[in-house]
Design a protein around this motif. Structure first.
Motif, PDB file in Angstrom:
ATOM      1  N   PHE A 177       0.869  -1.167   0.000  1.00 51.11           N
ATOM      2  CA  PHE A 177       0.000   0.000   0.000  1.00 51.11           C
ATOM      3  C   PHE A 177       0.908   1.220   0.000  1.00 51.11           C
ATOM      4  O   PHE A 177       1.864   1.277   0.768  1.00 51.11           O
ATOM      5  CB  PHE A 177      -0.894   0.030   1.240  1.00 51.11           C
ATOM      6  N   MET A 178       0.618   2.196  -0.870  1.00 45.77           N
ATOM      7  CA  MET A 178       1.446   3.387  -0.954  1.00 45.77           C
ATOM      8  C   MET A 178       0.557   4.602  -1.184  1.00 45.77           C
ATOM      9  O   MET A 178      -0.441   4.527  -1.893  1.00 45.77           O
ATOM     10  CB  MET A 178       2.450   3.285  -2.101  1.00 45.77           C
ATOM     11  N   GLN A 179       0.934   5.717  -0.567  1.00 41.68           N
ATOM     12  CA  GLN A 179       0.269   6.986  -0.821  1.00 41.68           C
ATOM     13  C   GLN A 179       1.347   8.000  -1.163  1.00 41.68           C
ATOM     14  O   GLN A 179       2.372   8.077  -0.484  1.00 41.68           O
ATOM     15  CB  GLN A 179      -0.514   7.461   0.396  1.00 41.68           C
ATOM     16  N   THR A 180       1.112   8.761  -2.227  1.00 39.69           N
ATOM     17  CA  THR A 180       2.037   9.815  -2.606  1.00 39.69           C
ATOM     18  C   THR A 180       1.283  11.115  -2.783  1.00 39.69           C
ATOM     19  O   THR A 180       0.074  11.120  -3.074  1.00 39.69           O
ATOM     20  CB  THR A 180       2.776   9.484  -3.921  1.00 39.69           C
ATOM     21  N   LEU A 181       1.981  12.200  -2.610  1.00 38.48           N
ATOM     22  CA  LEU A 181       1.398  13.517  -2.810  1.00 38.48           C
ATOM     23  C   LEU A 181       2.477  14.429  -3.360  1.00 38.48           C
ATOM     24  O   LEU A 181       3.615  14.394  -2.900  1.00 38.48           O
ATOM     25  CB  LEU A 181       0.880  14.088  -1.487  1.00 38.48           C
ATOM     26  N   GLU A 182       2.111  15.213  -4.356  1.00 37.81           N
ATOM     27  CA  GLU A 182       3.036  16.197  -4.917  1.00 37.81           C
ATOM     28  C   GLU A 182       2.355  17.550  -4.894  1.00 37.81           C
ATOM     29  O   GLU A 182       1.187  17.686  -5.258  1.00 37.81           O
ATOM     30  CB  GLU A 182       3.404  15.825  -6.362  1.00 37.81           C
ATOM     31  N   LYS A 183       3.084  18.557  -4.463  1.00 37.87           N
ATOM     32  CA  LYS A 183       2.567  19.931  -4.410  1.00 37.87           C
ATOM     33  C   LYS A 183       3.474  20.768  -5.300  1.00 37.87           C
ATOM     34  O   LYS A 183       4.683  20.807  -5.108  1.00 37.87           O
ATOM     35  CB  LYS A 183       2.604  20.439  -2.972  1.00 37.87           C
ATOM     36  N   THR A 184       2.877  21.437  -6.284  1.00 38.30           N
ATOM     37  CA  THR A 184       3.654  22.276  -7.176  1.00 38.30           C
ATOM     38  C   THR A 184       3.472  23.744  -6.813  1.00 38.30           C
ATOM     39  O   THR A 184       2.429  24.147  -6.308  1.00 38.30           O
ATOM     40  CB  THR A 184       3.248  22.073  -8.655  1.00 38.30           C
ATOM     41  N   ASP A 185       4.518  24.526  -7.065  1.00 43.17           N
ATOM     42  CA  ASP A 185       4.465  25.972  -6.781  1.00 43.17           C
ATOM     43  C   ASP A 185       3.563  26.659  -7.788  1.00 43.17           C
ATOM     44  O   ASP A 185       3.428  26.245  -8.911  1.00 43.17           O
ATOM     45  CB  ASP A 185       5.861  26.582  -6.854  1.00 43.17           C
TER      46      ASP A 185
END
Length: 185
Positions: A177-185
């Motif tokens: 199980f994996m969770q990823t999150l990316e936040k861009t400027d």
């Protein structure tokens, strides 16, 4: 839609790695500390990255065969050509390495079943990511932004059992199980 550009550059890299391990006992448990440093320099980005990492494992003197460990480190990744090139085909000459810091905690359990040896491995991890190069997916094509304008994380758990489920043949079963999150400027 097409883009046309003409670019050339030189990127020489110098890399270095050193690692050592230290074995000792705490009461009746066997312990091992593995530590090292990897460094690299790239002329294109003019970056010198020094990346320490370490892992510590404990094998208790139990009737059951367990090994527990924790690993951590800092991991930079120099940009690849596709990441340097923006949608118009131009090269970003100010792009830096993408970076991450990892923490992994896990355990291994060796056991006998069906008259054969098996190994169960479990890990949980957290990885903080920064200076990421975001991209968008256009059908099967990746279009990189060619900027270090994102940060994020990946966290999860991995479970695996391997051994000879069929005698004479190595096999395994995994569940992750994996969770990823990316936040861009």
């Amino acid at each position: 839609q097409s883009a046309r550009a003409n670019s050339s550059f030189v990127n020489d890299r110098l890399q270095f790695f050193i690692q050592d391990n230290f074995r000792f006992a705490i009461d009746s448990a066997k312990c091992e500390l593995v530590y090292g440093i990897r460094s690299h320099y790239a002329t294109y980005t003019n970056e010198l990255e020094i990346s320490p990492r370490a892992s510590f494992s404990v094998k208790p003197d139990w009737q059951r065969d367990w090994l527990f460990y924790v690993s951590t480190g800092y991991y930079p990744q120099m940009p690849f050509f596709r990441e340097m090139r923006n949608i118009e085909g131009e090269i970003n000459r100010n792009l830096r390495s993408q970076k991450s810091a990892h923490l992994v905690v896990g355990g291994d359990y060796n056991f006998i079943a069906l008259s054969r040896t098996f190994k169960f491995t479990s890990e949980i991890y957290y990885k903080y990511l920064w200076d990421l190069v975001p991209y968008k997916i256009d059908n099967v094509r990746l279009q990189y932004a060619a900027t270090n304008s994102a940060s994020g994380y990946a966290t999860g758990i991995d479970l695996k059992i391997n051994g000879e489920l069929v005698k004479g043949t190595e096999s395994w079963a995994s569940l992750s199980f994996m969770q990823t999150l990316e936040k861009t400027d």
